[in-house]
Scaffold this motif. Structure first.
Motif, PDB file in Angstrom:
ATOM      1  N   ILE A   1      -8.239   3.914   1.566  1.00 18.89           N
ATOM      2  CA  ILE A   1      -8.914   3.377   0.386  1.00 18.89           C
ATOM      3  C   ILE A   1      -9.663   4.489  -0.341  1.00 18.89           C
ATOM      4  O   ILE A   1      -9.627   4.598  -1.563  1.00 18.89           O
ATOM      5  CB  ILE A   1      -9.887   2.246   0.789  1.00 18.89           C
ATOM      6  CG1 ILE A   1      -9.091   1.009   1.235  1.00 18.89           C
ATOM      7  CG2 ILE A   1     -10.817   1.876  -0.369  1.00 18.89           C
ATOM      8  CD1 ILE A   1      -9.938  -0.089   1.847  1.00 18.89           C
ATOM      9  N   GLY A   2     -10.351   5.330   0.428  1.00 14.98           N
ATOM     10  CA  GLY A   2     -11.094   6.428  -0.169  1.00 14.98           C
ATOM     11  C   GLY A   2     -10.202   7.393  -0.924  1.00 14.98           C
ATOM     12  O   GLY A   2     -10.601   7.968  -1.937  1.00 14.98           O
ATOM     13  N   ALA A   3      -8.965   7.570  -0.432  1.00 15.26           N
ATOM     14  CA  ALA A   3      -8.037   8.511  -1.052  1.00 15.26           C
ATOM     15  C   ALA A   3      -7.230   7.884  -2.186  1.00 15.26           C
ATOM     16  O   ALA A   3      -6.539   8.594  -2.918  1.00 15.26           O
ATOM     17  CB  ALA A   3      -7.078   9.065   0.004  1.00 15.26           C
ATOM     18  N   SER A   4      -7.332   6.571  -2.353  1.00 17.99           N
ATOM     19  CA  SER A   4      -6.543   5.875  -3.365  1.00 17.99           C
ATOM     20  C   SER A   4      -7.237   5.921  -4.724  1.00 17.99           C
ATOM     21  O   SER A   4      -8.302   6.518  -4.888  1.00 17.99           O
ATOM     22  CB  SER A   4      -6.339   4.412  -2.944  1.00 17.99           C
ATOM     23  OG  SER A   4      -7.553   3.680  -3.121  1.00 17.99           O
ATOM     24  N   VAL A   5      -6.649   5.223  -5.681  1.00 15.62           N
ATOM     25  CA  VAL A   5      -7.234   5.148  -7.024  1.00 15.62           C
ATOM     26  C   VAL A   5      -8.604   4.487  -6.989  1.00 15.62           C
ATOM     27  O   VAL A   5      -9.429   4.666  -7.881  1.00 15.62           O
ATOM     28  CB  VAL A   5      -6.287   4.378  -7.976  1.00 15.62           C
ATOM     29  CG1 VAL A   5      -6.181   2.920  -7.587  1.00 15.62           C
ATOM     30  CG2 VAL A   5      -6.742   4.517  -9.432  1.00 15.62           C
TER      31      VAL A   5
END
Length: 225
Positions: free
Chosen positions: A155-159
């Motif tokens: 989630i942190g690495a997503s948009v």
């Protein structure tokens, strides 16, 4: 009405959908913060750990808050691994193996663990052995924490990662900023799809994580009563 809303009438609906999904994500994260603090409190009180409580930061991004939970979970994992190492060091190999033998009576395991914690801490609470056995013998660390940490990192690495957790103001505007036509529409669709994908997995993993923590903390409550 914005020009982009005239060109793409479904955009206002997408905005509301995105805000709703964002709030669901924040609610889920908030529950995980509370559950993590509850487990940390039990470890601190009964097993002599010193895990710092965590708090959501409304001025920070989703990624920054994910990182806060991940760091706390990693610390919990580290502390439980240390507990296991202390047990292994201070127990005879046969007794240590009993702690993980599913055929051994749980009361005997608890008695062994409590004895060791009484040595380690000088004086252990009546629930120390029970909590230790529940943590070491359950899948809390091997499955639920590892799964949740992995999803939080995704989630942190997503948009979603760069969005402020504050539901009103600049956080949403980062996605709903004043750009026109298909560019805005595509960005909205991408954000909604990202939320839907991650939120479904995140909810499921969070429920398992919180259930595992309730199993541990309920033991403490029962003992107090």
């Amino acid at each position: 009405m914005a020009l982009s809303d005239l060109l793409y009438p479904d955009n206002p609906k997408r905005r509301q959908e995105l805000i709703h999904l964002h709030q669901e994500l924040l609610n889920c994260m908030s529950t995980n913060f509370r559950a993590t603090n509850e487990l940390a409190g039990v470890l601190n009180e009964h097993l002599g750990c010193t895990i710092t409580r965590i708090q959501m930061r409304e001025s920070s991004t989703v990624k920054e808050n994910c990182d806060i939970i991940i760091q706390a979970m990693n610390e919990i994992q580290h502390q439980v691994q240390k507990i296991d190492s202390d047990m292994k060091e201070k127990l005879e190999p046969v007794l240590y193996q009993k702690l993980y033998d599913i055929k051994e009576p749980e009361l005997e395991k608890i008695a062994i663990a409590h004895k060791i914690f009484s040595i380690i801490l000088g004086e252990a609470t009546s629930t120390a052995g029970m909590v230790a056995i529940k943590l070491l013998g359950s899948n809390l660390l091997t499955l639920t924490v590892s799964k949740l940490v992995s999803l939080l990192a995704q989630i942190g690495a997503s948009v979603l990662g760069g969005i402020s957790i504050t539901i009103l103001g600049l956080g949403i505007e980062m996605i709903l900023h004043a750009i026109l036509g298909a560019v805005e529409r595509n960005q909205l669709l991408e954000a909604v799809r990202s939320y839907e994908k991650h939120l479904a997995d995140f909810k499921e993993a969070s429920e398992k994580y919180q259930c595992a923590i309730r199993e541990v903390t309920s033991l403490v409550r029962q003992q107090v009563q």
